[in-house]
Design a protein around this motif. Structure first.
Motif, PDB file in Angstrom:
ATOM      1  N   ASP A   1      46.477  47.388  13.881  1.00  0.00           N
ATOM      2  CA  ASP A   1      46.691  46.099  13.227  1.00  0.00           C
ATOM      3  C   ASP A   1      48.035  45.462  13.574  1.00  0.00           C
ATOM      4  O   ASP A   1      48.417  44.459  12.991  1.00  0.00           O
ATOM      5  N   LYS A   2      48.752  46.060  14.522  1.00  0.00           N
ATOM      6  CA  LYS A   2      50.077  45.548  14.854  1.00  0.00           C
ATOM      7  C   LYS A   2      50.022  44.536  15.993  1.00  0.00           C
ATOM      8  O   LYS A   2      49.253  44.680  16.932  1.00  0.00           O
ATOM      9  N   ASP A   3      50.870  43.524  15.884  1.00  0.00           N
ATOM     10  CA  ASP A   3      50.988  42.508  16.931  1.00  0.00           C
ATOM     11  C   ASP A   3      52.080  42.851  17.935  1.00  0.00           C
ATOM     12  O   ASP A   3      52.167  42.239  18.994  1.00  0.00           O
ATOM     13  N   ARG A   4      52.924  43.820  17.588  1.00  0.00           N
ATOM     14  CA  ARG A   4      53.980  44.291  18.473  1.00  0.00           C
ATOM     15  C   ARG A   4      53.938  45.812  18.513  1.00  0.00           C
ATOM     16  O   ARG A   4      53.672  46.444  17.489  1.00  0.00           O
ATOM     17  N   LEU A   5      54.221  46.371  19.671  1.00  0.00           N
ATOM     18  CA  LEU A   5      54.198  47.817  19.813  1.00  0.00           C
ATOM     19  C   LEU A   5      55.456  48.313  20.510  1.00  0.00           C
ATOM     20  O   LEU A   5      55.932  47.692  21.465  1.00  0.00           O
ATOM     21  N   VAL A   6      55.982  49.430  20.017  1.00  0.00           N
ATOM     22  CA  VAL A   6      57.053  50.147  20.691  1.00  0.00           C
ATOM     23  C   VAL A   6      56.437  51.427  21.246  1.00  0.00           C
ATOM     24  O   VAL A   6      55.869  52.223  20.489  1.00  0.00           O
ATOM     25  N   ILE A   7      56.523  51.608  22.556  1.00  0.00           N
ATOM     26  CA  ILE A   7      55.844  52.716  23.219  1.00  0.00           C
ATOM     27  C   ILE A   7      56.874  53.615  23.891  1.00  0.00           C
ATOM     28  O   ILE A   7      57.705  53.157  24.678  1.00  0.00           O
ATOM     29  N   GLY A   8      56.815  54.895  23.590  1.00  0.00           N
ATOM     30  CA  GLY A   8      57.717  55.862  24.187  1.00  0.00           C
ATOM     31  C   GLY A   8      57.221  56.322  25.546  1.00  0.00           C
ATOM     32  O   GLY A   8      56.047  56.682  25.691  1.00  0.00           O
ATOM     33  N   VAL A   9      58.107  56.303  26.544  1.00  0.00           N
ATOM     34  CA  VAL A   9      57.767  56.737  27.905  1.00  0.00           C
ATOM     35  C   VAL A   9      58.924  57.562  28.464  1.00  0.00           C
ATOM     36  O   VAL A   9      60.042  57.530  27.953  1.00  0.00           O
TER      37      VAL A   9
ATOM     38  N   GLY B   1      63.861  48.392  33.850  1.00  0.00           N
ATOM     39  CA  GLY B   1      62.482  48.482  33.400  1.00  0.00           C
ATOM     40  C   GLY B   1      61.935  49.890  33.588  1.00  0.00           C
ATOM     41  O   GLY B   1      62.666  50.836  33.889  1.00  0.00           O
ATOM     42  N   TYR B   2      60.633  50.017  33.418  1.00  0.00           N
ATOM     43  CA  TYR B   2      59.972  51.312  33.584  1.00  0.00           C
ATOM     44  C   TYR B   2      58.753  51.141  34.480  1.00  0.00           C
ATOM     45  O   TYR B   2      58.084  50.099  34.468  1.00  0.00           O
ATOM     46  N   GLU B   3      58.452  52.194  35.253  1.00  0.00           N
ATOM     47  CA  GLU B   3      57.295  52.149  36.133  1.00  0.00           C
ATOM     48  C   GLU B   3      56.669  53.533  36.228  1.00  0.00           C
ATOM     49  O   GLU B   3      57.305  54.542  35.924  1.00  0.00           O
ATOM     50  N   GLY B   4      55.406  53.562  36.667  1.00  0.00           N
ATOM     51  CA  GLY B   4      54.712  54.825  36.851  1.00  0.00           C
ATOM     52  C   GLY B   4      53.321  54.766  36.243  1.00  0.00           C
ATOM     53  O   GLY B   4      52.950  53.803  35.559  1.00  0.00           O
ATOM     54  N   PHE B   5      52.543  55.799  36.486  1.00  0.00           N
ATOM     55  CA  PHE B   5      51.174  55.867  35.996  1.00  0.00           C
ATOM     56  C   PHE B   5      51.119  55.763  34.474  1.00  0.00           C
ATOM     57  O   PHE B   5      50.352  54.967  33.917  1.00  0.00           O
ATOM     58  N   ASP B   6      51.922  56.554  33.773  1.00  0.00           N
ATOM     59  CA  ASP B   6      51.911  56.508  32.311  1.00  0.00           C
ATOM     60  C   ASP B   6      52.305  55.137  31.789  1.00  0.00           C
ATOM     61  O   ASP B   6      51.759  54.656  30.791  1.00  0.00           O
ATOM     62  N   VAL B   7      53.260  54.507  32.445  1.00  0.00           N
ATOM     63  CA  VAL B   7      53.720  53.189  32.009  1.00  0.00           C
ATOM     64  C   VAL B   7      52.600  52.165  32.184  1.00  0.00           C
ATOM     65  O   VAL B   7      52.363  51.325  31.302  1.00  0.00           O
ATOM     66  N   ASP B   8      51.887  52.241  33.301  1.00  0.00           N
ATOM     67  CA  ASP B   8      50.754  51.331  33.518  1.00  0.00           C
ATOM     68  C   ASP B   8      49.642  51.586  32.508  1.00  0.00           C
ATOM     69  O   ASP B   8      48.999  50.650  32.012  1.00  0.00           O
TER      70      ASP B   8
ATOM     71  N   PHE C   1      59.328  49.173  25.565  1.00  0.00           N
ATOM     72  CA  PHE C   1      59.347  50.576  25.977  1.00  0.00           C
ATOM     73  C   PHE C   1      60.648  51.220  25.517  1.00  0.00           C
ATOM     74  O   PHE C   1      61.708  50.616  25.583  1.00  0.00           O
ATOM     75  N   LYS C   2      60.522  52.458  25.056  1.00  0.00           N
ATOM     76  CA  LYS C   2      61.682  53.214  24.604  1.00  0.00           C
ATOM     77  C   LYS C   2      61.626  54.596  25.231  1.00  0.00           C
ATOM     78  O   LYS C   2      60.582  55.238  25.283  1.00  0.00           O
ATOM     79  N   GLU C   3      62.776  55.065  25.676  1.00  0.00           N
ATOM     80  CA  GLU C   3      62.849  56.367  26.333  1.00  0.00           C
ATOM     81  C   GLU C   3      62.588  57.508  25.351  1.00  0.00           C
ATOM     82  O   GLU C   3      63.135  57.524  24.243  1.00  0.00           O
ATOM     83  N   VAL C   4      61.736  58.450  25.756  1.00  0.00           N
ATOM     84  CA  VAL C   4      61.550  59.693  25.010  1.00  0.00           C
ATOM     85  C   VAL C   4      61.741  60.856  25.976  1.00  0.00           C
ATOM     86  O   VAL C   4      61.721  60.681  27.191  1.00  0.00           O
ATOM     87  N   THR C   5      61.920  62.041  25.429  1.00  0.00           N
ATOM     88  CA  THR C   5      61.988  63.254  26.236  1.00  0.00           C
ATOM     89  C   THR C   5      61.033  64.277  25.646  1.00  0.00           C
ATOM     90  O   THR C   5      60.481  64.080  24.549  1.00  0.00           O
ATOM     91  N   SER C   6      60.854  65.384  26.356  1.00  0.00           N
ATOM     92  CA  SER C   6      59.982  66.444  25.842  1.00  0.00           C
ATOM     93  C   SER C   6      60.470  66.938  24.487  1.00  0.00           C
ATOM     94  O   SER C   6      59.662  67.347  23.642  1.00  0.00           O
ATOM     95  N   ALA C   7      61.786  66.910  24.271  1.00  0.00           N
ATOM     96  CA  ALA C   7      62.354  67.429  23.033  1.00  0.00           C
ATOM     97  C   ALA C   7      62.332  66.420  21.885  1.00  0.00           C
ATOM     98  O   ALA C   7      62.459  66.815  20.723  1.00  0.00           O
ATOM     99  N   THR C   8      62.162  65.114  22.174  1.00  0.00           N
ATOM    100  CA  THR C   8      62.279  64.102  21.112  1.00  0.00           C
ATOM    101  C   THR C   8      60.957  63.422  20.746  1.00  0.00           C
ATOM    102  O   THR C   8      60.916  62.657  19.781  1.00  0.00           O
ATOM    103  N   ARG C   9      59.882  63.683  21.480  1.00  0.00           N
ATOM    104  CA  ARG C   9      58.638  62.926  21.278  1.00  0.00           C
ATOM    105  C   ARG C   9      58.107  63.018  19.849  1.00  0.00           C
ATOM    106  O   ARG C   9      57.833  61.989  19.217  1.00  0.00           O
TER     107      ARG C   9
END
Length: 282
Positions: A34-42, A57-64, A82-90
């Motif tokens: 139901d959100k009109d805006r999204l913050v996505i971790g990559v 910016g960000y690029e790659g398969f996951d980003v696409d 897009f916001k940066e995440v890591t294996s330890a912070t997801r």
């Protein structure tokens, strides 16, 4: 807010496609459907998968994949952050509300499913091993007594040392780009993680030219299947169904196959092009 909840008819049709049941979202929390805006971790350090560019910016398969899922949820590109995440912070960032979704080579595991929900998987990767070109390592057993890169928060090294019982010496790293640097510098003998990540790392040296015998190479001895899921808040049933519907549509109309070919055909990776069996977000 723009209502985009999946109705009963759509839910029934989607169930035929193999979606499993999802949990029930709290009444006081807004579903990402139901959100009109999204913050996505990559990710920011995985070439070909999720990489921060020089321009910020960000690029790659996951980003696409993330952009395509957002579009199919009805969110405009201008309203995706897009916001940066890591294996330890997801997990922490999903649970804390810092991101609405995580699309970051995020393998679905029972332990993780107790903390966050997963839509998908949107791809089934295979854990393999990256070594230097002159390495004698041919399979996971050859890692015994050798230096293996360890990324905190990842389960890849545990599959080698715990599940396979191989006594490798673990060398900590901040991420897979750091692992790659340690591999080429001779500080580790191998990097073991999902083949999409390894293919992106190997592509860096392939593009730079030089003697092929000196380039890092994938051993091509898979040791597990890795279902890449899209992480979201635990209990968001509507969000789970909406994202799964978007993933299904990407495979049905050829978008997923096109994105896989875009990022991984140049390095010769044999990728899977059929829609994965969904696990749901229970």
């Amino acid at each position: 807010m723009r209502g985009r909840r999946i109705g009963a008819a759509a839910m029934a049709a989607f169930s035929v496609l193999g979606a499993a049941g999802c949990g029930i979202a709290g009444a006081d929390e807004v579903s990402l459907a139901d959100k009109d805006r999204l913050v996505i971790g990559v990710n920011k350090d995985q070439p070909g998968v999720g990489l921060r560019t020089a321009g910020g910016g960000y690029e790659g398969f996951d980003v696409d994949v993330a952009r395509e899922v957002a579009r199919r949820l009805g969110v405009r590109a201008a309203d995706v952050t897009f916001k940066e995440v890591t294996s330890a912070t997801r997990q922490r960032m999903i649970r804390g509300g810092d991101v609405d979704l995580v699309v970051a080579s995020y393998s679905i595991t029972p332990d993780r499913k107790r903390q966050v929900a997963f839509a998908g998987p949107y791809y089934i990767a295979h854990q393999d091993i990256l070594v230097r070109g002159d390495s004698p390592i041919k399979n996971v057993r050859d890692l015994r007594g050798r230096n293996l890169c360890m990324v905190q928060g990842s389960v890849s090294y545990e599959r080698v040392t715990k599940e396979k019982g191989v006594a490798a010496r673990l060398v900590p790293a901040t991420g897979y780009a750091d692992c790659f640097g340690k591999l080429t510098a001779g500080q580790v003998d191998a990097v073991s993680t999902d083949d999409l990540i390894l293919a992106g790392l190997a592509a860096q040296t392939a593009e730079s030219g030089g003697d092929a015998a000196d380039r890092p190479r994938i051993v091509n001895a898979p040791i597990s299947d890795e279902g890449y899921g899209i992480g979201l808040r635990l209990g968001d049933a509507d969000g789970c169904v909406a994202v799964n519907k978007a993933i299904t549509g990407m495979y049905q109309d050829g978008t997923a196959q096109r994105l896989l070919a875009k990022w991984f055909s140049p390095v010769g990776l044999k990728f899977t092009t059929t829609v994965p069996q969904f696990e749901g977000c229970d």
